[in-house]
Design a protein around this motif. Structure first.
Motif, short mmCIF file in Angstrom:
data_model
loop_
_atom_site.label_atom_id
_atom_site.label_comp_id
_atom_site.label_asym_id
_atom_site.label_seq_id
_atom_site.Cartn_x
_atom_site.Cartn_y
_atom_site.Cartn_z
N ILE A 31 0.83 -1.20 0.00
CA ILE A 31 0.00 0.00 0.00
C ILE A 31 0.87 1.25 0.00
O ILE A 31 0.63 2.19 -0.78
CB ILE A 31 -0.94 -0.01 1.23
N TYR A 35 1.09 4.21 -2.81
CA TYR A 35 0.89 5.62 -2.46
C TYR A 35 2.07 6.47 -2.93
O TYR A 35 1.89 7.54 -3.53
CB TYR A 35 0.75 5.77 -0.94
N GLN A 93 0.27 9.47 4.49
CA GLN A 93 0.26 8.07 4.05
C GLN A 93 0.32 7.11 5.22
O GLN A 93 -0.42 6.11 5.25
CB GLN A 93 1.44 7.85 3.09
N PHE A 125 -7.37 1.45 -1.09
CA PHE A 125 -7.38 1.90 -2.47
C PHE A 125 -8.72 2.51 -2.89
O PHE A 125 -9.00 2.66 -4.08
CB PHE A 125 -6.98 0.75 -3.40
N TYR A 127 -11.17 5.65 -3.44
CA TYR A 127 -10.79 6.96 -4.01
C TYR A 127 -10.48 7.98 -2.91
O TYR A 127 -9.44 8.63 -2.93
CB TYR A 127 -11.89 7.50 -4.91
N TRP A 130 -7.28 7.18 -0.65
CA TRP A 130 -6.08 7.22 -1.50
C TRP A 130 -5.76 8.67 -1.88
O TRP A 130 -4.60 9.11 -1.80
CB TRP A 130 -6.32 6.37 -2.73
N ASN A 134 -2.21 11.01 -0.30
CA ASN A 134 -1.16 11.67 -1.07
C ASN A 134 -1.28 13.19 -1.03
O ASN A 134 -0.63 13.88 -1.81
CB ASN A 134 -1.18 11.19 -2.52
N LEU A 429 -8.15 -0.78 -6.53
CA LEU A 429 -6.80 -0.46 -6.96
C LEU A 429 -6.74 -0.33 -8.48
O LEU A 429 -6.23 0.67 -9.01
CB LEU A 429 -5.83 -1.54 -6.48
N TYR A 433 -6.35 3.42 -10.04
CA TYR A 433 -4.93 3.71 -10.26
C TYR A 433 -4.69 4.69 -11.42
O TYR A 433 -3.93 5.66 -11.26
CB TYR A 433 -4.15 2.42 -10.50
#
Length: 841
Positions: A31, A35, A93, A125, A127, A130, A134, A429, A433
């Motif tokens: 994970i 990230y 993270q 993962f 939306y 995640w 970041n 994911l 992604y």
């Protein structure tokens, strides 16, 4: 099954846990790698630049200040590797991983590890989590602490029946709970509860969304009322420590404000300012006509929109395929453990209510609290629907031996099921992604490089918008890039006295008493006068303004209040406009933005991120449009065309504004076919835009008529100061200095005209703002098509149900102003003939 000795069972148990820990560590590393691979190398949208600057310097960002987050984030900025953004992203993270771990633990309590792993991976993962993992923001750390406190509270409740029981079977592990229990706490239990109160108070210094724990606290108290009732002083002590911790953590605000850091929102040095800062005083606004909506609006339509938006995003967090398992899991958890369900549900309901009632730019980020709750329900739903009946039959009470039996059962059916379940957990994911891979998103750094390019040392830049404020705080305090340039956020400069004082304390800028005296909040023109006065206050500094300062209001909730200086000229300078003396012969710098291009727009679920990206591209496009306007006024059509074309390339693909301006350019230069096509393109994007419709109608009317309308036969040539024209013989002409007045025979229709001069240093747009207005209401205004003129502009006025037209005809440096009415008179056809015959003497 063979019997095992106690030692063998213990050894197997340790081995089993070690295997689980290794798998968990492997998943956590996976994970974190994902990230890091998808993180942007610079700040993101909204407040991330301000947050980074405040964390680095221990400043004070926007309300309510987030002191607990800043103290933790400041420690991460001391990490001796990577950029400050990388270090602060690492905090986000690791906090996201903490949330995932807590969700795993909650799900594992009521189901199997396999279901817990499914929920954890799907949440990691999703939306929302995640995206914020970041981001340089407060949300993941806040939710990590939030769910840590929630798990702690649930565990406290589950332990309390044992603590209070004197039943003989206590030591055997039996946990009865009945009315005959002797409710006495052990010393370490009291410490646990008191410590919980202290930590909860400190947590209030994170993002205010942590307040959604309040309903969960009510659920806990109701469920454990006997415990609370029999130990009031312990819980009163916990409340006391909670209050002390809240006061203690927020004492950060006045202590840091007293040192006047560069990022010092609200300067909360006294009780009044602290109170306003804590509640976000002055930030609630509802002005939909100007797209100014924030805070508590009190509008059911906004609440309904937010409610639908919440559930729309809920469907997509784990992909729509997995969302039904969330619903099933919620229902199953009610049956398994009603207390745990209502603790989680109370948090999700409170979070949804907060999102609905309080409209803000970070709405989608607030929702990750709900998505973590949904992930717990998702894990229970997976256990219910996807795992075999053999696995499910053990329920939450599945024994150690049963787990070992299941783990050792290597039937093909179990292997296939394990693969299917694990693959399904990775759906988010693979789904997100490509969208959340932001490693090439350098919008902020690129913008900063272009913003400061060719800006002289020690300059002042007065800008508008949240992104400007966030970016310049980041460059000034974090990267130090062009720290010599002083950024001034326009609306804050105008509205807040504390902001002006803080600028003087942190920079060598001069803000005179006369500048501050201009600001009385009685007229929107004060902002322009104050900025002009700031330029005068700093004669040794070059001052620049951003295009947004000319386009958007500095006062939220109004359409006016932008910068429209009459004292200076504004020279295009890349993403900026250079403030220069009137009539300055200096040429614009059109090379700054050469080579700038944009690829396909990024996709965001966050509405404010979409708008922020759109505004960024608007800034680039507006800079080129202003350059095109400059060259049009200088009678350089080729250069103007190149600039207008570039504005279309850089603007948002769905924006009609820059296409509309090109259509006007085509019409002004006689390229009628191109003008018609371009007007239609603009209308296709904004069919209800009144300005585009008006200009298109005017253009079509101009090309439908001959280039010169013949004068009525037998017409008489008349003259006025500097002009000549032809009227029907029976019309009367008189002189009322400086106007020449022409009247129809019955007196029902008249026009008056005069000739003036426009200095070459004054752009047409500026000249028009300086002209007298007519009495009544301005209905419409825009370009007109009049033969033998360079540019024609018309304003439509209404007074007592009578309509008049006010024309400004630009021919070289001459300007002929004509006022004619009523506009619905049949004699307007004669006016067309008169104005077509107009000549300069």
């Amino acid at each position: 099954m063979r019997n095992r000795t106690g030692s063998s069972k213990y050894s197997d148990l340790i081995s089993d846990k070690m295997d689980a820990m290794k798998k968990a560590l492997g998943i956590a590393v996976l994970i974190l790698i994902v990230y890091r691979l998808t993180a942007s190398p610079t700040i993101g949208w909204v407040d991330s630049g301000v947050i980074a600057a405040a964390a680095t310097t221990l400043g004070i960002p926007n309300p309510p200040g987030f002191p607990a987050y800043l103290l933790a984030a400041n420690l991460f900025t001391k990490i001796p590797w990577g950029s400050v953004v990388t270090r602060l992203q690492l905090l986000s993270q690791l906090s996201a991983l903490g949330i995932v771990l807590l969700v795993y633990g909650m799900v594992a309590t009521y189901t199997s590890r396999r279901s817990a792993l499914f929920a954890a991976i799907a949440l990691a993962f999703s939306y929302g989590l995640w995206s914020q993992a970041n981001n340089v923001e407060t949300y993941t750390l806040t939710n990590f602490v939030l769910f840590g406190l929630l798990a702690w509270a649930i565990r406290l409740k589950d332990k309390l029946p044992v603590w209070f029981s004197r039943h003989p079977g206590h030591r055997a592990g039996i946990q009865p709970f009945n009315s005959k229990m002797d409710p006495r706490l052990r010393g370490d239990d009291r410490v646990n509860i008191l410590f919980f109160g202290l930590v909860s108070g400190l947590a209030m210094g994170l993002n205010p969304t942590i307040a959604v724990l309040a309903p969960a606290a009510i659920v806990w108290i109701v469920w454990q009322w006997r415990v609370v009732k029999n130990h009031p002083w312990t819980f009163i002590g916990a409340i006391f420590l909670f209050v002390v911790a809240v006061v203690g953590i927020y004492s950060y605000l006045p202590l840091r404000a007293a040192t006047h850091p560069f990022v010092n929102w609200g300067d909360p040095v006294n009780w009044e300012r602290i109170a306003r800062h804590l509640v976000g005083g002055g930030l609630n606004i509802y002005e939909p006509e100007t797209n100014s909506i924030n805070g508590f609006t009190g509008q059911p339509s906004i609440w309904w929109e937010s409610f639908l938006h919440y559930w729309h995003l809920a469907m997509f967090q784990f992909t729509p395929l997995l969302f039904p398992l969330v619903v099933i899991g919620a229902w199953q958890l009610v049956r398994k453990n009603a207390f745990a369900f209502w603790m989680l549900a109370s948090v999700a309901i409170a979070n949804m209510t907060f999102v609905i009632l309080y409209y803000g730019g970070n709405q989608e980020s607030w929702m990750i609290t709900s998505w973590a709750v949904f992930a717990v329900w998702l894990g229970v739903g997976v256990e219910t629907v996807l795992l075999s009946s053999r696995d499910r039959s053990h329920g939450e009470a599945i024994s150690y031996n049963a787990r070992r039996e299941i783990a050792s059962s290597k039937t093909p059916r179990n292997d296939n099921l394990r693969i299917v379940v694990f693959t399904l957990s990775l759906l988010p994911l693979f789904f997100w992604y490509p969208i959340l891979n932001h490693r090439n998103y350098t919008f902020a750094d690129d913008y900063a490089n272009n913003l400061y390019k060719n800006v002289p040392e020690g300059s002042i830049i007065v800008g508008g918008g949240d992104f400007f404020n966030s970016l310049t705080a980041y460059t000034h305090e974090v990267t130090g890039f062009r720290k010599d340039v002083i950024p001034v956020t326009g609306n804050m400069f105008y509205i807040f006295d504390w902001y002006r004082k803080n600028l003087e304390l942190n920079t060598d800028i001069t803000i005179s008493a006369s500048t501050s005296a201009i600001i009385k909040y009685k007229s929107v023109d004060e902002f322009t006068d104050a900025v002009d006065s700031l330029v005068t206050d700093n004669p040794n500094k070059q001052v620049f303004v951003t295009p947004l300062l000319l386009r958007d209001s500095v006062v939220a909730g109004t359409r006016e209040g932008n910068y429209h200086t009459k004292k200076y000229d504004l020279l295009p300078h890349g993403l900026l406009l250079k403030v220069v003396p009137k009539g300055s012969p200096e040429a614009p710098d059109g090379s700054i933005l050469e080579g700038v291009t944009f690829s396909k727009p990024p996709y965001y679920l966050e509405r404010n991120y979409k708008n922020a990206y759109r505004l960024l591209r608007n800034d680039y496009a507006a800079a080129y449009q202003l350059l095109g306007d400059f060259w049009s006024q200088k009678q350089k059509p080729e250069k103007a065309y190149q600039a207008f074309a570039k504005s279309i390339d850089l603007g948002p693909p769905d924006s009609p504004e820059f296409i509309h301006r090109m259509a006007i350019f085509y019409a002004q230069t006689g390229q009628n076919a191109a003008a018609k096509t371009t007007f239609e393109k603009a209308l296709a994007l904004a069919p209800d835009d009144p300005n585009i419709k008006q200009n298109y109608r005017g253009f079509l009317g101009s090309i439908a008529s001959p280039s010169a309308i013949p004068v009525t036969p037998g017409g008489t040539t008349k003259t006025g100061p500097g002009v000549s024209f032809t009227t029907p013989p029976s019309w009367k002409t008189t002189q009322e200095d400086p106007w020449t007045v022409v009247t129809a025979p019955d007196g029902s229709f008249s026009l008056k005209l005069r000739r003036t001069k426009r200095p070459a240093s004054i752009p047409i747009e500026t000249f028009l703002t300086q002209q007298a207005t007519l009495s009544g209401q301005l209905l419409e205004q825009g370009l007109a098509k009049i033969p033998n003129t360079d540019v024609a502009y018309v304003r439509v006025w209404s007074n007592d149900n009578k309509t008049k037209l006010q024309f400004f005809l630009f021919i070289a440096d001459a300007v002929v102003e004509i006022i004619v009415g009523p506009a619905d008179s049949p004699s307007m056809k004669d006016f067309d003939a008169i104005v077509s015959s107009l000549k300069l003497l």
